[in-house]
Design a protein around this motif. Sequence first.
Motif, short mmCIF file in Angstrom:
data_model
loop_
_atom_site.label_atom_id
_atom_site.label_comp_id
_atom_site.label_asym_id
_atom_site.label_seq_id
_atom_site.Cartn_x
_atom_site.Cartn_y
_atom_site.Cartn_z
N ALA A 236 0.84 -1.19 0.00
CA ALA A 236 0.00 0.00 0.00
C ALA A 236 0.88 1.25 0.00
O ALA A 236 1.99 1.25 0.53
CB ALA A 236 -0.89 0.01 1.24
N SER A 237 0.36 2.31 -0.59
CA SER A 237 1.09 3.58 -0.58
C SER A 237 1.04 4.17 0.82
O SER A 237 0.12 3.92 1.59
CB SER A 237 0.45 4.55 -1.58
OG SER A 237 -0.83 4.95 -1.13
N GLU B 229 -0.91 -3.23 6.42
CA GLU B 229 0.28 -2.48 6.81
C GLU B 229 0.12 -1.90 8.21
O GLU B 229 1.08 -1.86 9.00
CB GLU B 229 0.55 -1.35 5.80
CG GLU B 229 1.13 -1.81 4.48
CD GLU B 229 2.49 -2.49 4.65
OE1 GLU B 229 3.32 -1.98 5.45
OE2 GLU B 229 2.70 -3.55 4.01
N ILE B 230 -1.09 -1.46 8.51
CA ILE B 230 -1.33 -0.92 9.85
C ILE B 230 -1.23 -2.03 10.89
O ILE B 230 -0.66 -1.84 11.97
CB ILE B 230 -2.73 -0.26 9.89
CG1 ILE B 230 -2.74 0.98 8.98
CG2 ILE B 230 -3.11 0.12 11.33
CD1 ILE B 230 -4.11 1.59 8.79
N ILE B 231 -1.78 -3.21 10.58
CA ILE B 231 -1.70 -4.35 11.51
C ILE B 231 -0.24 -4.70 11.80
O ILE B 231 0.13 -4.97 12.95
CB ILE B 231 -2.44 -5.57 10.92
CG1 ILE B 231 -3.95 -5.28 10.82
CG2 ILE B 231 -2.19 -6.82 11.76
CD1 ILE B 231 -4.72 -6.33 10.05
N LYS B 232 0.58 -4.67 10.78
CA LYS B 232 1.99 -5.03 10.94
C LYS B 232 2.79 -3.94 11.64
O LYS B 232 3.93 -4.19 12.08
CB LYS B 232 2.61 -5.30 9.56
CG LYS B 232 2.08 -6.55 8.89
CD LYS B 232 2.87 -6.89 7.62
CE LYS B 232 2.72 -5.83 6.54
NZ LYS B 232 3.46 -6.18 5.31
N GLY B 233 2.23 -2.74 11.72
CA GLY B 233 3.00 -1.60 12.22
C GLY B 233 3.05 -1.52 13.73
O GLY B 233 2.68 -0.48 14.31
N ARG B 234 3.53 -2.55 14.37
CA ARG B 234 3.68 -2.54 15.82
C ARG B 234 4.75 -1.51 16.21
O ARG B 234 5.85 -1.52 15.67
CB ARG B 234 4.07 -3.93 16.32
CG ARG B 234 4.07 -4.05 17.86
CD ARG B 234 4.22 -5.49 18.30
NE ARG B 234 5.43 -6.09 17.78
CZ ARG B 234 5.56 -7.37 17.44
NH1 ARG B 234 4.51 -8.17 17.52
NH2 ARG B 234 6.70 -7.84 17.01
#
Length: 815
Positions: free
Chosen positions: A2-3, A47-52
């Motif tokens: 994703a951008s 991407e948000i889920i992965k962004g710990r």
Amino acid sequence: MASQEDVSQMASLLLALTQPNTETIRQAEVALKPILKDPRSVPALFEIIKGRGVHADSVRHVASILLRKRVASHYSKFESPQQVEFRKELLQVLASETERPVRGGVVGIVAQLAKQESTSWEELWQFVAAAAGDANGQARELAFWLLQETTETVGLHLQAQYNNMRDTLFAKGLQDAEAPVQKAAVKALGQLMSFLASEPDVQIFLGQLPLMLQVSVARLQQDEDEETVATVLDVLYDLAYSPSIGPDQLKDMVQFSLLCLQNTNMDVTTRDSAALVIATLAEAKPKTFGKDEALVAGVLEALFALIENSPESAAGALLESNPAWREDEDEDDDDDYKDTPTETSMAQGTLDMLACELPKKYIFTPSMTRCMSRLANTQSPAARKAGIACLGVIAEGCSEPMREHLPDLMPHVLKAAGDGDAQVRECACFALGQISEHCQPEILGYSSQILPIVFQLLDDSTMSVQATSCYVLEMFCERLEPDAVRPLLDSLVRKLAGMLEVSTKRAVQEMAVAALAATAVAAEAEFTPYIAGTATLMNKLMALQEERLYSLRGRALECMGHMAIAVGKQAFRPYFTATMQCACEGLATESTDLHEFAYAVFANLAKVMGEEFAPVLPELVPHLVKVIGANEGTMEKAAEENNQFNSLDDSDDEDDENGGYVLHVRTALLEAKKGAITAIGEMAAHTGSAFVPYLEQVMEVLSEAGRTHWHPLIKCEVGEALPSMVVPSVAAYHGGEVTWEKGDANPESNPLNQHTAAITTAVLAELMELMNDEDKETVGKACEGVQSVIELVGPHALSGIATEVLKLTHDLLMR
């Protein structure tokens, strides 16, 4: 990938969803809705889920929820390499994610993809196997969490792995040293067993049932883990009808459920679920259950003990189901209390099911032994209460053997009615009412003993005893002959009328009105001297305007209809107009209860008044036709298991079939429709030629209801009403009677007028259609209807259809 712009925009909107401001959340949902319909929302959410560490855990959790809701509709729009990479990264996230809510959301996403990939996603099942053998307890728990969420996929596509899963996964998981892993294993195995309950493959896992139950008990004792117990009870309910359940499994299931039912520390709703499991097993496996004498004895002893040790009224099976009683008793209680089961109600409901479902040779004697032993306990009113209450509870299911033993039982029942303890007297009235209802006609031989005792109890100082005494009179008197009720008629009427005038309790008033109606039915014409005074009382009640008193108003209306049946046309004529006016006023309200009472009165008064009822047909028939043709179902938004952000799922997308709506049936309207059909049938049968102008529209709506309605209750009532449609034509064109000779079907001697022949053919066509129905009662009513029509108009009714009727009859006999 994703951008960054898409991710940033998505993250800010998700953050807004976590704010404690309704307007902020609403605006974010409006903005998100079109974005989530775009496949590009999938990589942005991921991407948000992965962004710990980059995004707040609360935002990542919301992202996982929304991706679970949307991934199924977008997944197929990605190229195969993208799908493979996506699945690979999901498993990596699962392996490394430490935040439990986020990990749970990702498990849900994986489950959605597993439905589409099924057996082709081998890496998933390898991941599950590896996690189950991991030294880390959280990893082992995750394995069973995944299995639970992917139950449907496992149940449909992994049959070849069942034996291996049982031996290497579930057997070890149930014996795991860590409680969370055991709990997850129980849930995963239980859900799979529920899914497979009706399939032979469930047998593979039933060997684990005893261990699963042991784990649940241990978790409850050690951790007070009631959630796991509730989950297991749901599984046992699903397994109840499984063909694979044998005597050993049934015994384990009943004993576990009984343990839960007796546990006073558990939430009452969980205990109620346990009672439901026992009752359902009795219904599903009556012979297997009944043959285990020790098991039956243990269950009965526990149920009797619950009733005995509870301070609650054991006449609750009667009183608790009466809204008026609950309103009188619980005016100051919470609204939710009325729907909360009690120990007594759970025990009585379960005992009732055992009595109704288990073979009588297994249930009657052990039940009666416990009833009699408790009734003989002179030291314990609680024991006597339980004994007489349970006698009343089993009266319906064990009516046949109970009728044979009435000479042995009745002295104990009558003695209990005079007990010094109010709860025992109350339950004795309940038992007398149940026996009066279900042990006919043998119980009528005790009228000279029962009526004087009940008459005395009407003066009891305890309201509940007064109320249940009225119930006994209602159940008992409506089947008595005038000679039996005559000696006490004057006293009964005066006593019941006095109760109506004095009592301020709606429940007592309603039961007194019902008892008066039953007394009138029993006395028949001998009730005539009392109709004026009784009608004056009923007129006051029929004028009640408060909505909470509508049921009492309806009971009064019902009583007027019963009095009309009792005393006949001439004696009731002075009260006909006022009764009809009250009934019609009830139709102007929105109360379906009042509507139902009104339809019952219309049916009775049409039967009594005959052609004198005809002037009201122009007003009533169109109304009844409209009710019969109305749709009692409405489309309502379907409930979801997880109600978070429901407005952001894909239920309103263009390819959705029903937008997430389901058909909701209003049962009150269903009963009203049944009453309307009954009323219109009685009008046709008794108002003579005046009904002829309405036959076409009535036949049209009855035909539609009989052919297309989904509920057998309505079809059965249509079958009952259809033969009456021939009667008006016979009245109009044949002077009320068709002269015909048995065996004479010669067309030249056909006595039927053209109109009568046409309506006869139409009625028989609808009845023949109902003869093909799957519901036995509907078929029975249809067959009786065909017979009624033939008896009314003769053998020429079968002209042109005799062969088809005979074939239908033959097919029924050969079923």
